[in-house]
Design a protein around this motif. Structure first.
Motif, PDB file in Angstrom:
ATOM      1  N   ASP A 129       0.844  -1.190   0.000  1.00  0.00           N
ATOM      2  CA  ASP A 129       0.000   0.000   0.000  1.00  0.00           C
ATOM      3  C   ASP A 129       0.885   1.248   0.000  1.00  0.00           C
ATOM      4  OD1 ASP A 129      -2.040   1.736   0.154  1.00  0.00           O
ATOM      5  OD2 ASP A 129      -2.555   1.325   2.252  1.00  0.00           O
ATOM      6  N   THR A 130       1.790   1.307   0.964  1.00  0.00           N
ATOM      7  CA  THR A 130       2.680   2.458   1.076  1.00  0.00           C
ATOM      8  C   THR A 130       3.477   2.640  -0.217  1.00  0.00           C
ATOM      9  OG1 THR A 130       2.956   1.760   3.336  1.00  0.00           O
ATOM     10  CG2 THR A 130       4.360   3.552   2.576  1.00  0.00           C
ATOM     11  N   PHE A 131       3.985   1.521  -0.718  1.00  0.00           N
ATOM     12  CA  PHE A 131       4.795   1.569  -1.921  1.00  0.00           C
ATOM     13  C   PHE A 131       3.996   2.126  -3.103  1.00  0.00           C
ATOM     14  CE2 PHE A 131       6.359  -0.560  -5.793  1.00  0.00           C
ATOM     15  CZ  PHE A 131       7.648  -0.077  -5.802  1.00  0.00           C
ATOM     16  N   CYS A 132       2.796   1.564  -3.307  1.00  0.00           N
ATOM     17  CA  CYS A 132       1.975   1.988  -4.444  1.00  0.00           C
ATOM     18  C   CYS A 132       1.585   3.453  -4.331  1.00  0.00           C
ATOM     19  CB  CYS A 132       0.712   1.139  -4.547  1.00  0.00           C
ATOM     20  SG  CYS A 132       1.064  -0.530  -5.095  1.00  0.00           S
ATOM     21  N   MET A 133       1.177   3.839  -3.127  1.00  0.00           N
ATOM     22  CA  MET A 133       0.770   5.231  -2.969  1.00  0.00           C
ATOM     23  C   MET A 133       1.983   6.165  -3.046  1.00  0.00           C
ATOM     24  SD  MET A 133      -2.426   5.462  -3.002  1.00  0.00           S
ATOM     25  CE  MET A 133      -2.411   4.136  -4.169  1.00  0.00           C
ATOM     26  N   GLY A 134       3.123   5.653  -2.616  1.00  0.00           N
ATOM     27  CA  GLY A 134       4.366   6.419  -2.750  1.00  0.00           C
ATOM     28  C   GLY A 134       4.677   6.664  -4.216  1.00  0.00           C
ATOM     29  N   ILE A 135       4.542   5.614  -5.012  1.00  0.00           N
ATOM     30  CA  ILE A 135       4.776   5.741  -6.452  1.00  0.00           C
ATOM     31  C   ILE A 135       3.793   6.744  -7.051  1.00  0.00           C
ATOM     32  CG2 ILE A 135       4.586   4.535  -8.660  1.00  0.00           C
ATOM     33  CD1 ILE A 135       7.027   3.636  -7.423  1.00  0.00           C
ATOM     34  N   ALA A 136       2.558   6.670  -6.564  1.00  0.00           N
ATOM     35  CA  ALA A 136       1.545   7.595  -7.070  1.00  0.00           C
ATOM     36  C   ALA A 136       1.954   9.034  -6.784  1.00  0.00           C
ATOM     37  CB  ALA A 136       0.195   7.293  -6.443  1.00  0.00           C
ATOM     38  N   THR A 137       2.429   9.294  -5.556  1.00  0.00           N
ATOM     39  CA  THR A 137       2.864  10.647  -5.221  1.00  0.00           C
ATOM     40  C   THR A 137       4.091  11.023  -6.048  1.00  0.00           C
ATOM     41  OG1 THR A 137       2.093  10.241  -2.999  1.00  0.00           O
ATOM     42  CG2 THR A 137       3.453  12.187  -3.322  1.00  0.00           C
ATOM     43  N   LEU A 138       4.961  10.068  -6.242  1.00  0.00           N
ATOM     44  CA  LEU A 138       6.157  10.319  -7.040  1.00  0.00           C
ATOM     45  C   LEU A 138       5.757  10.749  -8.457  1.00  0.00           C
ATOM     46  CD1 LEU A 138       9.233  10.081  -6.630  1.00  0.00           C
ATOM     47  CD2 LEU A 138       9.108   7.893  -7.804  1.00  0.00           C
TER      48      LEU A 138
END
Lengths: 311, 545, 299
Positions: A129-138
């Motif tokens: 979850d964190t990873f995916c949303m991190g990528i989204a913010t990136l």
């Protein structure tokens, strides 16, 4: 319903009218005399005067504007100072390339966005979850032009997987479209995730789970279908956003679309062309927005109210 | 559970990406070794194939009379031919479309015999009458010819007494006129029938007599030419007397130079006009060849508006000349591959006076400061020169192509106490402002094939045009007028030697460097040559299949 | 390059009823309880410190040319290498922080002041004024923000200030709409009606009822806007329509570095990383703030 659509179209007409004023004024706001640029440095003042008169630039603004509008209605957007061809021809030749890029970008945005969103929701609060949303913010944080350069360096120069400046075929569109897609996927993946999370916590999903249904089945059959509506809306809205994003990406990938045309026009101070592009893009934007609004009000009647209240 | 599983897939993805990179590194290694076995010495030209050339700019129009763009003149040049031509070896004027030519004793009448059997791409035969009509079209103000008109400005009348004879009468004798007639782009014959037929679309459907025929123009992307199967009137210096070897010639428009280099690497283009730093990287590359030649012109010079109240002072202009460490600028901007320029002409142009190396203004900070001090300037507490409470400050007006030298010059000026601010504007606006004299200091470069360029740059009649320094020097004016009407070469040389001396001594300019022109060529393309008067010589080149 | 309007629209479209939001003293505490928000804030604070103390922190003057060290890879003397004319990349990056900070403040200032003003006026007065102003906003919104910014730069000429102005102006309409929307929800919630009925003055209502109630939305979106402003200004500089040399602006540095991709990887890499890191932190912080102020939209 009918009333809503009529209202929406009426207000759009007003907006387009406004855009025409804005783009008309552009030529008067840009510093430098367009006539002098047209006739060249060595022109005599008589030549300048003659052309000024020919172009009607010596008449009152209102008269000029009415000419401008009546020409527009006849499809005459003026003539490009650089090439001497009709502005509309220049734009119409380039626009399909931008559309091609934007739709390919949309496709990638949807693929990236939805898969990330579903993944994040499915493993809510986990590292995924964190990873995916991190990528989204990136995706919204990385300068798109830089991402584009990085992709070119890795996939074209080092790996030689994709050509550069070869043409505008399927292989050519992949890199710029991925760049565009990464930027555009953020909103989609967030909405997908949040919508999914909401749905997954609903009673009927819990019931389904309690019944011992396969988790994958629950995700796809029940939850996913329910989040499609907001996601579809965002996709509609993103089309317009992607068209804008393409302007910069086109520069990086030497893509022969509206963006490179616009920047070239600004750099060479091709006033009629700048004017035409602004107007054209405005009309395209407004049209897309109307279509999205109408489509959405068909899908979800609740919207009609809220939009009405807005305008 | 889930997290553990995730960590594993993370690891997998990382390994996958890493292996991709390694793979990429390996595969590029393989490619370079494979090419070593290539037979480079094969010399029998093969027919067929496509040569793709990259260009940063896209033409505005392919009507040679209506364009002012360099790239347009190059492309139209391939589709056309000229009355005379420059021999790239000897730099002499040779016949081309004209079989022979004679110049009358007073130098005012030029009679040319047009070669027989030449036809346009649309089938119209080339006659003296067609050439006359072409010149008339240029001279007709309604055509709106910009650059082309300048090249034949001295013409009084053109007549065609018969199909083969073309007579040009000049107002005054003109030394550079003959070399102008060698311009394949601007002064090529045009088929008036085609122009009438196409009307406003002619600029997108050009018709010429050259080795290449127009095929297609994809807006924003490329222009494609196909070979003219009928062509058999190539210049005498080419080995190939028949039609071109390749079937197609494509010009691809790529704005960004790095993208261009990447396109060269990936094989999308074969020929790239590159900067020194890029050329250097390709010299040892087995897949590519680097063609280079000294450019015919000054690569960079600082022009000063001598109507400015501070720049009016010759001492200040000289000090500026002496503030510039040209070697350093060359090192940073040209990767060390250029030569310092001391005068307004490069060694590649006729009339260049080698003595300029000794009398030119050399880099010398101490003398520069002394000169400023002798004009009453002195350094203030911040290290900037001051006089009567006024600081020595200039604005450098430039376009984005000269960002680097601008910043170096800024730093060098500071060392002798001149405060320089940089204002970057778009190239068109820059030309307009500088021509009007609305500037203090600016950069410019030029390429030209005749010392008559000094007339364009320094004659008082050119104020408002390219005499950006706004020089009004009666002695210089007289010399420059004499130079353009003197045909005898030795005498002409002397005149220009004197003119150069005046320009350097008055320090109207600060010349910086002369540079080279580089083309990186994929070795797929063979037999390509480069000359400084004609650019790329394509007609002998062919594609290895 | 997501525009505010786009970021906002979907939420608007779903028309989630918003409860009046209140900023209280414990808000900061609440923000700090989000781990990632804490890190982001700390990082951004560090960036601000770097910007403020740039002259002390930078090893060299950002515009000093080292003629004998052109295109040097990272080394002890030049930690992040030098550029084509021998300037220290690290020093330029550090000074670039100042430009980035002023871009954020300047562009944000324009958008914030003008957008809030127009938005509140529209919501509060309504009727014809609302209609006219919103139509003007619609017209401007109907152009992609980058096209609008390009048009503005075409009018004003390329410079850093004009780029900031363009980015600021281009975002006004989205912001105004957002504020208006938020204010409308509050207006219709009834208690503004109530205070008006007891005879409160217009300005009192504006100050005491509207502003505090839209603060939450304001904070969230201004934070997110900073990211957009930094990116858009950098993009304009990248295509040569923004900061002019020798300004050490990150977008300009990236654009200059782009010409040396093959021989000097460090020139385009570090400015790119710097932009990404700052905008990423800003966006992450914005997301955390949204969770704090608008828990409903949190998943």
């Amino acid at each position: 319903m009918k009333q809503f659509i009529i209202n929406r179209i009426l207000s759009s007409v007003i907006v387009i009218f406004g855009i025409s004023i804005f783009s008309f004024l552009l030529i008067h706001l840009i510093p430098g005399d367009p006539v002098k640029i047209m006739v060249g440095i060595n022109a005599t003042s008589e030549q300048v005067e003659k052309l000024t008169h020919q172009m009607g630039l010596d008449r009152p603004l209102l008269v000029q504007y009415s000419h401008f509008i009546s020409n527009l209605i006849q499809g005459d957007f003026g003539t490009s100072l650089k090439t001497g061809r009709p502005v509309l021809t220049e734009i119409v030749e380039r626009f399909p390339e931008t559309i091609k890029l934007a739709s390919a970008g949309m496709l990638f945005a949807i693929i990236i966005g939805i898969s990330m969103g579903v993944l994040a929701a499915r493993y809510k609060d986990s590292l995924i979850d964190t990873f995916c949303m991190g990528i989204a913010t990136l995706g919204v944080s990385i300068p798109s032009f830089w991402l584009g350069i990085l992709l070119v360096m890795i996939f074209s120069v080092n790996l030689n997987w994709f050509p550069i400046a070869e043409g505008t075929g399927i292989r050519d569109v992949i890199l710029p479209a991925v760049t565009l897609g990464v930027v555009g996927s953020t909103m989609i993946s967030r909405l997908t995730r949040n919508g999914m999370v909401e749905v997954l916590s609903n009673d009927y999903v819990r019931t389904a789970r309690a019944k011992g249904l396969d988790e994958r089945l629950i995700v796809f059959r029940h939850a996913f279908r329910n989040v499609l509506i907001p996601v579809v809306t965002v996709i509609g809205l993103q089309i317009a956003g992607l068209l804008g994003g393409a302007v910069i990406i086109e520069q990086v990938f030497n893509w022969p679309g509206i963006g490179t045309l616009a920047i070239g026009a600004i750099l060479s101070r091709d006033f009629p062309l700048i004017q035409g592009i602004v107007l054209f893009m405005g009309v395209v934007y407004v049209t897309i927005n109307i279509l999205v609004d109408i489509l959405y009000s068909i899908i979800d009647p609740r919207v009609e109210l809220s939009v009405k209240e807005e305008s | 559970m889930v997290v553990k599983h995730l960590k594993k897939s993370y690891l997998l993805i990382t390994v996958f990406i890493l292996s991709m990179f390694i793979l990429a590194a390996c595969s590029s290694d393989k490619e370079s070794t494979k090419d070593q076995g290539d037979d480079l010495n094969q010399s029998t030209p093969q027919s067929g194939g496509t040569i793709t050339i990259a260009a940063t700019e896209e033409p505005d129009t392919l009507d040679p009379h209506k364009t002012g763009m360099n790239v347009a003149s190059r492309i139209t040049g391939l589709m056309g031919a000229s009355l005379l031509t420059n021999d790239p070896e000897t730099n002499e004027i040779k016949p081309f479309l004209a079989d022979s030519y004679t110049v009358s004793k007073d130098g005012k009448t030029i009679t040319l015999k047009i070669r027989q059997g030449i036809v346009f791409h649309d089938g119209t035969p080339l006659t003296a009458k067609v050439y006359k009509e072409t010149f008339d079209r240029i001279l007709n103000p309604e055509t709106g010819a910009k650059v082309a008109a300048n090249f034949i400005a001295g013409i009084k009348t053109v007549s065609a007494p018969d199909d083969q004879t073309l007579v040009i009468e000049l107002v005054v004798p003109s030394a550079p006129f003959l070399s102008n007639l060698a311009l394949e782009g601007y002064l090529q014959p045009l088929s008036l029938t085609a122009i009438e037929k196409q009307g406003d679309d002619y600029g997108r459907n050009p018709v010429g007599v050259g080795p290449w025929k127009f095929k297609e123009w994809v807006n924003g992307q490329s222009i494609t030419l196909v070979r003219n199967e009928e062509y058999k009137w190539s210049q005498s210096f080419y080995e190939n007397k028949e039609k071109a070897y390749p079937e197609k010639l494509v010009y691809k428009f790529i704005k960004d130079t790095q993208t261009m280099i990447a396109a060269l690497d990936s094989g999308s283009v074969d020929i790239v006009n590159a900067a020194a730093k890029d050329a250097q990287r390709y010299r040892n590359n087995k897949k590519f060849e680097v063609l280079e030649i000294d450019s015919q012109g000054i690569g960079l010079f600082l022009e000063m508006n001598i109507e400015n109240k501070i720049l009016k002072d010759k001492n200040v202009r000289k000090a500026i000349n002496m503030a510039l460490n040209k070697e350093t600028i060359i090192k940073a901007v040209l990767n060390g591959e250029g030569k310092p320029a001391n005068g307004p002409l490069p060694p590649t142009i006729f009339g260049y006076d080698p003595n300029v190396e000794s009398y030119g203004n050399k880099y010398n900070q101490e003398n520069a400061i002394k000169l400023l001090e002798s004009s009453g300037w002195s350094k203030n507490s911040t290290g900037i020169m001051e006089k009567d409470g006024e600081v020595l400050r200039f604005e450098l007006l430039t376009d984005s192509t000269h960002k680097q030298p601008a910043q170096i010059v800024q730093a060098m000026f500071k060392e002798i106490g001149i405060d320089l601010s940089i204002q970057t504007i778009e190239a068109g606006t820059l030309m307009e402002k500088v021509s009007k004299g609305e500037y203090e200091i600016s950069f410019l470069k030029y390429t030209y094939n005749d010392p008559d360029v000094l007339y364009i740059l320094f004659h008082s009649s050119q104020i408002g045009g390219l005499n950006h320094a706004r020089v009004q020097n009666a002695k210089l004016d007289a010399l420059l007028e004499q130079g353009r009407t003197t045909i005898e070469t030795e005498e002409r040389k002397k005149i220009y030697a004197e003119a150069q001396k005046i320009i350097v001594e008055e320090a109207y300019w600060a010349p910086i460097y002369t540079q080279k022109e580089y083309y990186i060529v994929n070795k797929r393309v063979r037999g390509l040559k480069l000359s400084n008067s004609n650019g790329l010589l394509i007609h002998d080149s062919w594609v290895k299949q | 390059m997501t525009k505010l309007s786009e970021a906002y629209k979907p939420i608007q479209a779903r028309s989630i009823p918003k409860a009046p939001l209140n900023v209280k003293f414990d808000t900061l505490k609440k923000i700090m309880s989000y781990k990632r928000a804490k890190y982001c804030l700390a990082f951004l604070f560090l960036i601000v410190i770097i910007g403020v103390f740039a002259p002390i922190l930078a090893p060299y003057n950002p515009n000093k040319l080292f003629y004998d060290a052109l295109l040097q890879p990272p080394s002890k003397e030049h930690l992040l290498g030098t550029d084509a004319i021998g300037r220290d990349t690290l020093s330029r990056l550090i000074y670039g922080v100042r430009v980035t900070l002023s871009v954020s403040v300047f562009a944000l200032g324009i958008t914030f002041v003008a957008g809030t003003f127009i938005g509140l006026i529209c919501a509060y007065i309504g009727g014809v004024v609302d209609n006219i102003l919103m139509r003007i906003m619609d017209i401007l919104l109907a152009l992609p923000s980058i096209i609008l910014a390009l048009a503005i730069v075409a009018i004003l000429g390329p410079s850093l200030t004009n780029a900031m102005l363009a980015v600021g102006i281009a975002s006004i309409p989205g912001f105004a709409r957002l504020i208006r929307g938020a204010a409308l929800t509050i207006k219709s919630s009834g208690y503004v009606e109530a205070s008006r009925s007891i005879g409160s003055s217009h300005s009192w209502i504006l100050r005491r009822q509207f502003l505090p109630n839209v603060t939450g939305v304001l904070i969230v979106y201004t934070t997110l806007f900073i990211g957009v402003a930094i990116l858009d200004t950098a993009a304009l500089s990248f295509i040569g329509l923004g900061a002019q040399p020798p300004t050490s602006e990150w977008g300009t540095m990236l654009s200059e570095g782009k010409d040396y991709l093959y021989e000097a990887w460090w020139l385009a890499t570090f400015p790119g990383l710097a932009i990404t890191a700052v905008v990423f932190s800003v966006n992450f912080l914005g997301d955390a703030l949204r969770d704090v102020f608008d828990p409903k939209s949190k998943g």
